[in-house]
Design a protein around this motif. Sequence first.
Motif, PDB file in Angstrom:
ATOM      1  N   TYR A 107       0.829  -1.189   0.000  1.00 52.53           N
ATOM      2  CA  TYR A 107       0.000   0.000   0.000  1.00 52.53           C
ATOM      3  C   TYR A 107       0.872   1.251   0.000  1.00 52.53           C
ATOM      4  O   TYR A 107       1.954   1.260   0.588  1.00 52.53           O
ATOM      5  N   SER A 108       0.369   2.296  -0.618  1.00 54.97           N
ATOM      6  CA  SER A 108       1.011   3.606  -0.523  1.00 54.97           C
ATOM      7  C   SER A 108       0.890   4.108   0.912  1.00 54.97           C
ATOM      8  O   SER A 108      -0.197   4.100   1.498  1.00 54.97           O
ATOM      9  N   PHE A 109       2.003   4.551   1.484  1.00 51.84           N
ATOM     10  CA  PHE A 109       1.982   5.051   2.857  1.00 51.84           C
ATOM     11  C   PHE A 109       1.043   6.249   2.980  1.00 51.84           C
ATOM     12  O   PHE A 109       0.315   6.384   3.975  1.00 51.84           O
ATOM     13  N   TYR A 110       1.049   7.113   1.971  1.00 51.95           N
ATOM     14  CA  TYR A 110       0.184   8.297   2.037  1.00 51.95           C
ATOM     15  C   TYR A 110      -1.292   7.898   2.074  1.00 51.95           C
ATOM     16  O   TYR A 110      -2.077   8.474   2.826  1.00 51.95           O
ATOM     17  N   ARG A 111      -1.661   6.884   1.301  1.00 53.24           N
ATOM     18  CA  ARG A 111      -3.062   6.449   1.302  1.00 53.24           C
ATOM     19  C   ARG A 111      -3.438   5.792   2.630  1.00 53.24           C
ATOM     20  O   ARG A 111      -4.587   5.884   3.070  1.00 53.24           O
ATOM     21  N   VAL A 112      -2.486   5.134   3.260  1.00 53.84           N
ATOM     22  CA  VAL A 112      -2.752   4.585   4.595  1.00 53.84           C
ATOM     23  C   VAL A 112      -3.009   5.720   5.584  1.00 53.84           C
ATOM     24  O   VAL A 112      -3.908   5.644   6.435  1.00 53.84           O
ATOM     25  N   VAL A 113      -2.218   6.798   5.468  1.00 54.39           N
ATOM     26  CA  VAL A 113      -2.436   7.975   6.314  1.00 54.39           C
ATOM     27  C   VAL A 113      -3.829   8.556   6.057  1.00 54.39           C
ATOM     28  O   VAL A 113      -4.546   8.935   6.999  1.00 54.39           O
ATOM     29  N   LEU A 114      -4.228   8.613   4.785  1.00 56.99           N
ATOM     30  CA  LEU A 114      -5.566   9.118   4.446  1.00 56.99           C
ATOM     31  C   LEU A 114      -6.646   8.287   5.110  1.00 56.99           C
ATOM     32  O   LEU A 114      -7.621   8.822   5.660  1.00 56.99           O
ATOM     33  N   LEU A 115      -6.497   6.960   5.059  1.00 56.44           N
ATOM     34  CA  LEU A 115      -7.480   6.079   5.690  1.00 56.44           C
ATOM     35  C   LEU A 115      -7.550   6.329   7.191  1.00 56.44           C
ATOM     36  O   LEU A 115      -8.638   6.351   7.781  1.00 56.44           O
ATOM     37  N   LEU A 177      -6.532  15.259  -0.642  1.00 58.85           N
ATOM     38  CA  LEU A 177      -6.525  14.664  -1.979  1.00 58.85           C
ATOM     39  C   LEU A 177      -5.748  15.491  -3.000  1.00 58.85           C
ATOM     40  O   LEU A 177      -5.499  15.025  -4.109  1.00 58.85           O
ATOM     41  N   ALA A 178      -5.357  16.714  -2.632  1.00 57.24           N
ATOM     42  CA  ALA A 178      -4.574  17.535  -3.563  1.00 57.24           C
ATOM     43  C   ALA A 178      -3.286  16.849  -4.020  1.00 57.24           C
ATOM     44  O   ALA A 178      -2.918  16.961  -5.198  1.00 57.24           O
ATOM     45  N   PRO A 179      -2.569  16.113  -3.140  1.00 52.51           N
ATOM     46  CA  PRO A 179      -1.334  15.476  -3.599  1.00 52.51           C
ATOM     47  C   PRO A 179      -1.529  14.284  -4.534  1.00 52.51           C
ATOM     48  O   PRO A 179      -0.564  13.844  -5.163  1.00 52.51           O
ATOM     49  N   ILE A 180      -2.741  13.744  -4.624  1.00 50.74           N
ATOM     50  CA  ILE A 180      -2.929  12.553  -5.460  1.00 50.74           C
ATOM     51  C   ILE A 180      -3.904  12.784  -6.612  1.00 50.74           C
ATOM     52  O   ILE A 180      -4.171  11.866  -7.388  1.00 50.74           O
ATOM     53  N   TYR A 181      -4.445  13.980  -6.725  1.00 48.78           N
ATOM     54  CA  TYR A 181      -5.315  14.328  -7.852  1.00 48.78           C
ATOM     55  C   TYR A 181      -4.875  15.676  -8.418  1.00 48.78           C
ATOM     56  O   TYR A 181      -4.284  16.490  -7.713  1.00 48.78           O
ATOM     57  N   SER A 182      -5.179  15.911  -9.672  1.00 42.70           N
ATOM     58  CA  SER A 182      -4.945  17.232 -10.241  1.00 42.70           C
ATOM     59  C   SER A 182      -5.892  18.235  -9.602  1.00 42.70           C
ATOM     60  O   SER A 182      -7.038  17.909  -9.278  1.00 42.70           O
ATOM     61  N   VAL A 183      -5.413  19.449  -9.420  1.00 43.31           N
ATOM     62  CA  VAL A 183      -6.217  20.501  -8.804  1.00 43.31           C
ATOM     63  C   VAL A 183      -6.707  21.436  -9.905  1.00 43.31           C
ATOM     64  O   VAL A 183      -5.913  22.083 -10.581  1.00 43.31           O
ATOM     65  N   PHE A 184      -8.012  21.511 -10.079  1.00 42.27           N
ATOM     66  CA  PHE A 184      -8.605  22.386 -11.092  1.00 42.27           C
ATOM     67  C   PHE A 184      -9.974  22.850 -10.590  1.00 42.27           C
ATOM     68  O   PHE A 184     -10.544  22.253  -9.667  1.00 42.27           O
ATOM     69  N   PRO A 185     -10.531  23.923 -11.149  1.00 41.38           N
ATOM     70  CA  PRO A 185     -11.720  24.552 -10.569  1.00 41.38           C
ATOM     71  C   PRO A 185     -12.927  23.648 -10.404  1.00 41.38           C
ATOM     72  O   PRO A 185     -13.680  23.788  -9.438  1.00 41.38           O
ATOM     73  N   THR A 186     -13.152  22.721 -11.326  1.00 42.97           N
ATOM     74  CA  THR A 186     -14.349  21.873 -11.258  1.00 42.97           C
ATOM     75  C   THR A 186     -14.050  20.483 -10.703  1.00 42.97           C
ATOM     76  O   THR A 186     -14.830  19.563 -10.896  1.00 42.97           O
ATOM     77  N   MET A 187     -12.939  20.338  -9.985  1.00 44.16           N
ATOM     78  CA  MET A 187     -12.543  19.019  -9.502  1.00 44.16           C
ATOM     79  C   MET A 187     -13.553  18.426  -8.515  1.00 44.16           C
ATOM     80  O   MET A 187     -13.623  17.204  -8.348  1.00 44.16           O
ATOM     81  N   GLY A 188     -14.336  19.288  -7.869  1.00 42.58           N
ATOM     82  CA  GLY A 188     -15.268  18.785  -6.868  1.00 42.58           C
ATOM     83  C   GLY A 188     -16.517  18.135  -7.430  1.00 42.58           C
ATOM     84  O   GLY A 188     -17.232  17.454  -6.691  1.00 42.58           O
TER      85      GLY A 188
END
Length: 259
Positions: A107-115, A177-188
């Motif tokens: 598992y990605s350590f960052y995703r474990v932190v997210l969980l 989620l900013a570090p694992i997804y692209s950040v753009f105005p309609t991302m939500g």
Amino acid sequence: SLGGIVNLAHGAFFAIGAYLTLVISPYLGFGGALVLSPIAVALLGIVIERLLVRRFYRTDPILSLLLTFGLAMVAEQLLRMIFGAPPLSYSIPQALRGQVVIGSFIYSFYRVVLLGIAAACIAGLWVLLRMTPFGRVVRAGVQNPDMVGALGISLQPYMAAVAALGIGLAGLAGVLLAPIYSVFPTMGRDFILLAFTVVIVGGMGSIWGAVAAGLLLTQIQAMASLVISPVWTDPIVFGAMVAVLVFRPQGLFGRLGHG
């Protein structure tokens, strides 16, 4: 939701949280963004609740839907004007990179932190709403606001607090989620659609129903992507939502007549 408001602007607040991460991190690091961004988004939520949303608690729910939809459109356009339309990226902080090996699973350590953070937020929200005087007033206000008012309790501060909490959590999700997804105005938009699907399938007002529905729908997405094709994941998930609305309108864990 408290006051009968269904907030379609949560996706926009999610995006604002992500953009604030890009703004704050160069000065205070990811940790600073993790603390300050949700607080800033929550304060924005309080202002919007007091100036706009509060007027629609006792009106037709369609009006509040139109209001929050309009707020989302305004927020997206403001983000586009300030930061531009092209997607921006933010790298996972060095301290949170790496992998966690559990048996044969990696598992990605960052995703474990997210969980872990998500689990802590869910548990904390459950304790707040179920085990505290604040939570008892909120739940009573959802079910019978007139009775709460008759007892001499003003619901307005509680509504503002709930708005700040919900919108602040949306901002926190944007940071994480900013570090694992692209950040753009309609991302939500995609996230808010999935969030409402989870709430509908799990049952309005049921925290553990939302958790169970989230786990169920993500497994459905994964299986559909693996067995059929990734292009079918969204139709299958939304099809599951339609089936729940037809055969069990209150959701899998909800009860009819309760918020």
